[in-house]
Design an enzyme around this catalytic site. Structure first.
Site, PDB file in Angstrom:
ATOM      1  N   GLY A  57      63.131  26.687  34.307  1.00 25.99           N
ATOM      2  CA  GLY A  57      62.534  25.743  35.385  1.00 25.99           C
ATOM      3  C   GLY A  57      63.337  25.964  36.336  1.00 25.99           C
ATOM      4  O   GLY A  57      64.404  26.418  36.354  1.00 25.99           O
ATOM      5  N   CYS A  84      67.501  28.906  29.432  1.00 25.28           N
ATOM      6  CA  CYS A  84      67.960  28.609  31.051  1.00 25.28           C
ATOM      7  C   CYS A  84      67.935  27.362  31.354  1.00 25.28           C
ATOM      8  O   CYS A  84      68.680  26.278  30.606  1.00 25.28           O
ATOM      9  CB  CYS A  84      67.021  29.382  32.046  1.00 25.28           C
ATOM     10  SG  CYS A  84      67.889  29.530  33.511  1.00 25.28           S
ATOM     11  N   TYR A  85      67.165  26.503  31.882  1.00 24.91           N
ATOM     12  CA  TYR A  85      66.757  25.152  32.313  1.00 24.91           C
ATOM     13  C   TYR A  85      66.945  24.525  30.822  1.00 24.91           C
ATOM     14  O   TYR A  85      67.315  23.292  30.822  1.00 24.91           O
ATOM     15  CB  TYR A  85      65.792  24.822  33.258  1.00 24.91           C
ATOM     16  CG  TYR A  85      65.675  23.247  33.510  1.00 24.91           C
ATOM     17  CD1 TYR A  85      66.146  22.513  34.380  1.00 24.91           C
ATOM     18  CD2 TYR A  85      64.784  22.346  32.728  1.00 24.91           C
ATOM     19  CE1 TYR A  85      66.339  21.342  34.785  1.00 24.91           C
ATOM     20  CE2 TYR A  85      64.688  21.217  32.795  1.00 24.91           C
ATOM     21  CZ  TYR A  85      65.394  20.524  33.958  1.00 24.91           C
ATOM     22  OH  TYR A  85      65.321  19.423  34.281  1.00 24.91           O
ATOM     23  N   HIS A 172      67.000  34.997  30.090  1.00 21.15           N
ATOM     24  CA  HIS A 172      65.474  35.180  29.830  1.00 21.15           C
ATOM     25  C   HIS A 172      65.291  36.316  28.681  1.00 21.15           C
ATOM     26  O   HIS A 172      65.125  37.320  29.232  1.00 21.15           O
ATOM     27  CB  HIS A 172      64.819  35.192  31.259  1.00 21.15           C
ATOM     28  CG  HIS A 172      64.733  34.028  32.006  1.00 21.15           C
ATOM     29  ND1 HIS A 172      63.848  33.031  31.778  1.00 21.15           N
ATOM     30  CD2 HIS A 172      65.673  33.664  33.052  1.00 21.15           C
ATOM     31  CE1 HIS A 172      64.399  32.107  32.671  1.00 21.15           C
ATOM     32  NE2 HIS A 172      65.224  32.569  33.344  1.00 21.15           N
ATOM     33  N   GLU A 174      62.501  36.651  27.448  1.00 26.23           N
ATOM     34  CA  GLU A 174      60.961  36.942  27.468  1.00 26.23           C
ATOM     35  C   GLU A 174      60.673  38.087  28.582  1.00 26.23           C
ATOM     36  O   GLU A 174      59.473  38.523  28.549  1.00 26.23           O
ATOM     37  CB  GLU A 174      60.250  35.521  27.887  1.00 26.23           C
ATOM     38  CG  GLU A 174      60.347  35.166  29.158  1.00 26.23           C
ATOM     39  CD  GLU A 174      61.802  34.183  29.224  1.00 26.23           C
ATOM     40  OE1 GLU A 174      62.770  34.194  28.308  1.00 26.23           O
ATOM     41  OE2 GLU A 174      61.913  33.343  30.130  1.00 26.23           O
ATOM     42  N   ASP A 230      35.090  38.295  29.166  1.00 28.10           N
ATOM     43  CA  ASP A 230      35.127  37.231  28.623  1.00 28.10           C
ATOM     44  C   ASP A 230      33.838  36.367  28.063  1.00 28.10           C
ATOM     45  O   ASP A 230      33.929  36.115  26.877  1.00 28.10           O
ATOM     46  CB  ASP A 230      35.844  36.203  29.764  1.00 28.10           C
ATOM     47  CG  ASP A 230      37.284  36.612  30.245  1.00 28.10           C
ATOM     48  OD1 ASP A 230      37.466  37.753  29.722  1.00 28.10           O
ATOM     49  OD2 ASP A 230      37.406  36.183  31.228  1.00 28.10           O
ATOM     50  N   LYS A 371      43.910  37.118  28.073  1.00 26.06           N
ATOM     51  CA  LYS A 371      43.065  38.248  28.446  1.00 26.06           C
ATOM     52  C   LYS A 371      43.272  39.435  27.450  1.00 26.06           C
ATOM     53  O   LYS A 371      42.250  39.918  26.979  1.00 26.06           O
ATOM     54  CB  LYS A 371      43.313  38.686  29.766  1.00 26.06           C
ATOM     55  CG  LYS A 371      42.171  39.734  30.196  1.00 26.06           C
ATOM     56  CD  LYS A 371      41.133  39.061  30.731  1.00 26.06           C
ATOM     57  CE  LYS A 371      39.939  39.920  31.458  1.00 26.06           C
ATOM     58  NZ  LYS A 371      38.925  38.995  32.153  1.00 26.06           N
TER      59      LYS A 371
END
Ligand code: XMP
Length: 515
Positions: A57, A84-85, A172, A174, A230, A371
């Site tokens: 964050g 992290c945060y 991070h 990710e 979609d 998606k």
């Protein structure tokens, strides 16, 4: 097996990467959801996760009003990974010390692993590249914790309380700039939380069909089809669950692309024997759009008219109790985010009034999916690539690609030009490689010569962009030959166009659509 019984909870503290954490976990075939950090302990308990991730964050744990949670979250007996945060918060809440820093560490760093095993299984001792983006850092460990990795800039770059299975990483895992990040997250899922990779599209289809059947029973469901992936996938999934009790309504609003309505109708009808009602409402829409130049007004008119046409058609069907919609997970996250819905998300057709007036309930079978998951779901159900790989197309369609007033004649000019652009881009093998490629009709006329005659005709702008999510975009460096054949064909084949220009602006500061 219930695919939702083994899941991870991600508490969002506002990082721009939170959705990426969810993507990585889903890719590892584990179900997860993102909840706002302040959803409360009772809601965390009710969700019953097998592991919790505290996201990064932008705040400092010392900021006034910094997002906080109660430390009881660490007593649930569920493994926790703070990123992290999330790590700094863990340290602060459990009695460690976080150093406030005025300088941000941003970019690549070498992580030196001191304790291979659980979180770092398969990475070996030694160093690996990681991505940092933080101001504060953990200065002193909370009781019970040990350092498991450090970097040149911080002695405590990763920490663990092995007994309580609480972890923190300063970097991070990710993002793609942490090459082994995927393995680290998988280690958390499979080594630490002992989960199994059970979240597959196949299992998702089975679970969803059962849920839709249980919800809809013998009642009828309507679904609006737009031609995009979609709504088509949502409709197909509902169709698989309840067959003929689903009626799809396809509204031709007069601002669709060339042959689009026929193609979508043919595919869904022929390949899947779905119940489709096509309403040709072109004249209605064009009449309402007469003289309108402002893009926001065009959007409002098209949205409002859509709801009216849809309602009139839906009322012809007896016993309709549900409306199916292709809402995706990013829309759901946006609407529950503690940051509030972002202005960048485009407004959907306003169906709120419709639901109330017709007393309909919603069925949103894609609300949990991203998606690309929707695309693999469509593929798994046998939907043709032509629909699955379609580039995004705005709801207000060609109306916002005709700058100035929208008339039938201008729609026809743009439809022809757009069809040529797509044909050429496809035959050059570029269609799937870009986010969008299309033609825009400008409200200016310029001089040209054709044969011996002077012409005074329209200008078409060609737009081709690369993007990951439509939020930022760059123009595509199209090969000259492709630009040349598009320009030649548009000018020769489309009556009313004597000039083609190429848009070389990126977003920001421009936008993808011209409007
Ligand atoms: P912009 O032009 O804002 O577009 O860079 C970003 C993405 O959103 C699409 N777009 C829309 N989609 N209704 C939609 O459903 C709209 O009014 C709308 N306006 C833009 C655009 O095609 C691009 O993919």
């Amino acid at each position: 097996m219930d695919i939702h019984s083994e899941k991870i909870l991600i508490l969002d503290f506002g990082s721009q990467y939170t959705q990426l954490i969810a993507r990585r976990i889903r890719e590892a075939k584990v179900y997860c959801e993102i909840h706002p950090f302040n959803s409360g302990l009772a809601s965390v308990r009710a969700f019953d996760p097998k592991g919790i991730i505290l996201s990064g964050g932008p705040s400092s744990v010392y900021d006034k009003g910094a997002p906080m949670i109660g430390k009881e979250i660490f007593d649930l007996g569920v493994p926790v990974l703070g990123i992290c945060y999330g790590m700094q918060l863990t340290a602060k809440l459990l009695g460690g010390k976080v150093e406030r820093s005025s300088k941000r560490e941003y970019g690549g760093a070498d992580l030196v692993i001191e304790n291979a095993g659980d979180l770092f299984t398969g990475l070996g001792l030694g160093s690996t590249k990681v991505w940092m983006s933080h101001g504060d850092r953990v200065e002193a460990l909370p009781p019970g914790f040990k350092t498991i990795a450090r970097s040149a800039n911080s002695d405590i770059c990763a920490m663990r309380d092995a007994a309580r299975k609480i972890y923190g990483v300063q970097f991070h895992p990710e993002v793609v700039h942490t090459p082994k990040g995927d393995r680290i997250l998988k280690n958390f899922l499979f080594q630490v939380c002992a989960l199994k990779p059970a979240w597959t599209m196949k299992s998702f289809i089975e679970t969803s069909i059962a849920e839709i059947r249980a919800k809809a029973g013998d009642d009828r469901v309507v679904c609006g089809i737009s031609g995009g992936v979609d709504s088509a996938v949502a409709a197909l999934l509902v169709h698989k669950a309840i067959g003929a009790n689903l009626t799809c309504i396809f509204v031709d609003n007069g601002v669709l692309r060339k042959g689009e309505a026929d193609k979508v109708e043919a595919t869904l009808k022929k390949s899947f024997h779905m119940n489709i009602r096509r309403v040709n409402a072109s004249a209605r829409f064009l009449k309402k759009l007469k003289g309108v130049e402002d893009p926001e007004r065009k959007r409002k008119i098209i949205g409002g008219e859509f709801v009216r046409v849809f309602e009139a058609e839906a009322r012809k069907i007896k016993n309709v109790k549900f409306l199916a919609q292709g809402t995706l997970y990013p829309d759901v996250i946006e609407s529950v985010s503690f940051k509030g819905p972002s202005a960048t998300i485009k407004s959907h057709h306003n169906v709120g009034g419709l639901l109330k007036k017709m007393k309909l309930k919603l069925v949103e079978p894609l609300r949990e999916l991203f998606k690309d998951e929707v695309r693999s779901l469509g593929r798994e159900m046998g939907m043709p690539d032509e629909i699955i790989d379609r580039q995004p197309f705005p709801g207000p369609g060609l109306a916002i690609r005709i700058i100035g007033e929208v008339t039938k004649k201008r729609c026809d000019i743009l439809r022809e030009a757009d069809a040529i652009v797509l044909e050429e881009i496809k035959s050059a093998g570029l269609y799937k490689k870009m986010w969008q490629s299309f033609a825009v009709l400008l409200p200016i006329r310029t001089v040209g010569v054709m044969g011996d005659e002077r012409t005074y005709e329209n200008t078409v702008a060609l737009r081709a962009v690369e993007s990951v999510d439509g939020m930022t975009a760059d123009w595509v460096k199209l090969p000259y030959e492709v630009m040349e054949s598009i320009s030649r064909r548009v000018i020769n084949e489309v009556r009313g166009v004597n000039r083609v220009v190429y848009d070389i602006s990126s977003k920001p500061p421009s936008t993808i659509e011209w409007e």
